[in-house]
Every structure is written in structure tokens, then in C-alpha cells.
Write an enzyme that holds these catalytic residues in place. Structure first.
Site, short mmCIF file in Angstrom:
data_model
loop_
_atom_site.label_atom_id
_atom_site.label_comp_id
_atom_site.label_asym_id
_atom_site.label_seq_id
_atom_site.Cartn_x
_atom_site.Cartn_y
_atom_site.Cartn_z
CG ASP A 67 -0.39 -0.76 2.60
OD1 ASP A 67 1.15 -0.64 2.38
OD2 ASP A 67 -1.56 -0.37 2.98
CG ASN A 136 -9.01 -2.73 12.45
OD1 ASN A 136 -8.14 -4.01 12.01
ND2 ASN A 136 -9.74 -1.91 12.04
CG HIS A 138 -6.23 -3.37 9.32
ND1 HIS A 138 -5.97 -1.76 10.47
CD2 HIS A 138 -4.57 -3.35 9.67
CE1 HIS A 138 -5.01 -1.34 10.50
NE2 HIS A 138 -3.58 -2.00 10.04
CD GLU A 143 -8.64 -0.24 8.68
OE1 GLU A 143 -9.18 -0.71 9.63
OE2 GLU A 143 -7.66 0.28 8.38
#
Ligand code: F6R
Length: 245
Positions: A67, A136, A138, A143
């Protein structure tokens, strides 16, 4: 899914670097998918050390990163290119023409993502993808709630991430609001996947992602369906998984 328990962060970094270096030795012209974030820093450090000793050669390796922030150029010290350069590229004999990240300076998201998918296809796909795991669940910038079938796409960063990043920028206006990320489909296309996770604060995420139900609510849980995943985690990160592996 193989779970490799490491004693601590240093041990984790050495074990992960061992797996990556074996990949490079077995296939010198391999394509490595790379990640930023704090967890892989020790792994990169170890790889650099072995390179300096003459044990590793990156001259034929190609890399594609997960990313990049939209709107940041390579010289911005918050860009992922800058991170990769600092932690790996500038320290080994990798050919810069073979190091790829999504182009953060391309304002047209569709164009940036199509171009990156094209790059990944043209290098023949990823032999080994390195991943970190978010609190979380991800992976990349995928997400909770993300569609599993996406390739590289543009994501809007959450308010929480934007606020957290504010300390690195002069004003809120300079903080990136979007990022380009490989999608779950892109990640799942890698031949092999190596996940590194460290620390007690990740224990819940490890349990949910690797031992809970496969659901878009926990993006990393999809990795349970890949046939060649190795998770290298330290004792603290595995502390809620006793008896499960
Ligand atoms: C990094 C990335 C992120 C991180 C994740 C864990 O390129 O895409 O998904 O891997 O946020 O980050 P750390 O390692 O800092 O806990």
C-alpha cells in the site's frame, strides 16, 4: 495455516527473516510482496545484516508493496516508499527499477489502481507476501467490512487513522485522507503468505483472525482459506490462543 511461536520480537524477526531468505535463496528472481508498519522493521534489519555478511543477494529480486498513501510523493518521510527505502532498499543490492509501490502521486484513483494491478500481473504475481495484522484484524488498508473480491483499490482512511497521523504533519490538511492498497483478492493470489505479529495488544486480533469465523468483519480471517500461510507470532501475541494450535 502454520503457526510459528517466537519467544519475543527479536526471535520473531529472525524467524521471519529466515523464511524470506530461504525464499530468495531457493528462487533468486522471486517476487516479494512487502509491508510497512512497525512489526516488519526487525525482519528487514535482520535481512540487511545477512546481506552485509554476504549471505543474501537481492540483485534479481522484485518487490511489490501492499500500500501507499494517496497524495504523498516518495520524498515525503511519511510515504511508504520512504519507509521501504530507509529500512531495506537503500541498504541492499536491490535493483530500484524492480521495487514497486502504488503511485501515491497519481490523483486519478482508478488509473493508479489499474496501473498497480497491471504491474503485479506483469511481474508474474507474488511468490511470497509479507503481512502485518492490524488491531481490528485489517491487512493492508483493508479495514473491517471490506469486500473480499477486491484487487488494488483506493480506500478512505478512518477519522481515527487521520487523527492518529496528524502528529506527523504540519497541519490536518497535509494528512492523507486516502490510500491505495492491494485488495484481499490480490493478497490471496500470492503463492505463499507470511504474517508477522507481535505484542499482547495484538492477542485478540490473532485469535479473531486465525481461530475465529472467516468474515469481512475481520479481514485477516480470510487467510484461513489460503493454502500456504505461515504466521510468525511472539508468545505475547499468541497468549489467547493456548490449546488452539
Ligand atoms: C502496512 C500495512 C498495515 C500493517 C498493520 C500492522 O503496509 O498495510 O496493514 O501491516 O497496520 O501494523 P504494525 O506492524 O505497525 O502493527
Amino acid at each position: 495455516m502454520k503457526i510459528v511461536k517466537a519467544k519475543d520480537y527479536n526471535d520473531l524477526s529472525r524467524k521471519a527473516a529466515n523464511i524470506i531468505s530461504a525464499q530468495i535463496i531457493m528462487k533468486p528472481h522471486c517476487v516479494l510482496g512487502l509491508a510497512t508498519g512497525s512489526t516488519p522493521i526487525g525482519t528487514y534489519k535482520q535481512l540487511v545484516e545477512w546481506y552485509n555478511k554476504g549471505d543474501l543477494d537481492f540483485s534479481e529480486v522484485t518487490t511489490v508493496n501492499l500500500d501507499e498513501y494517496k497524495g504523498l510523493n516518495r520524498d515525503n518521510d511519511q510515504s511508504y516508499y520512504y519507509f521501504m527505502n530507509e529500512n531495506l532498499f537503500s541498504k541492499v543490492n536491490i535493483d530500484r527499477n524492480r521495487t514497486f509501490l502504488p503511485d501515491g502521486t497519481e490523483p486519478d484513483s482508478q488509473k493508479a489502481c489499474d496501473a498497480y494491478n497491471q504491474i503485479i500481473h506483469s511481474v508474474g504475481g507474488v511468490d511470497m507476501q509479507l503481512l502485518g495484522l492490524g488491531h481490528n484484524g485489517h491487512i493492508g488498508f483493508n479495514e473491517p467490512g471490506i469486500a473480499f473480491e477486491k484487487e488494488t483499490h483506493c480506500v478512505k482512511l478512518t477519522e481515527r487513522t487521520i487523527k492518529a497521523n496528524m502528529r506527523f504533519f504540519v497541519s490536518e490538511n497535509d494528512v492523507p485522507k486516502e490510500a491505495y492498497t492491494m485488495g484481499i483478492k490480490t493478497i490471496m493470489s500470492a503463492h505463499r503468505i507470511l504474517v508477522v505479529v507481535s505484542g499482547a495488544d495484538k492477542a485478540e486480533a490473532v485469535k479473531n483472525a486465525f481461530f475465529g469465523p472467516v468474515t469481512p468483519a475481520v479481514p485477516g480471517s480470510i487467510l484461513q482459506l489460503h493454502n500456504d500461510v505461515t504466521v510468525v507470532a511472539d508468545e505475547a501475541a499468541l497468549s489467547l490462543c493456548e490449546g488452539l494450535y
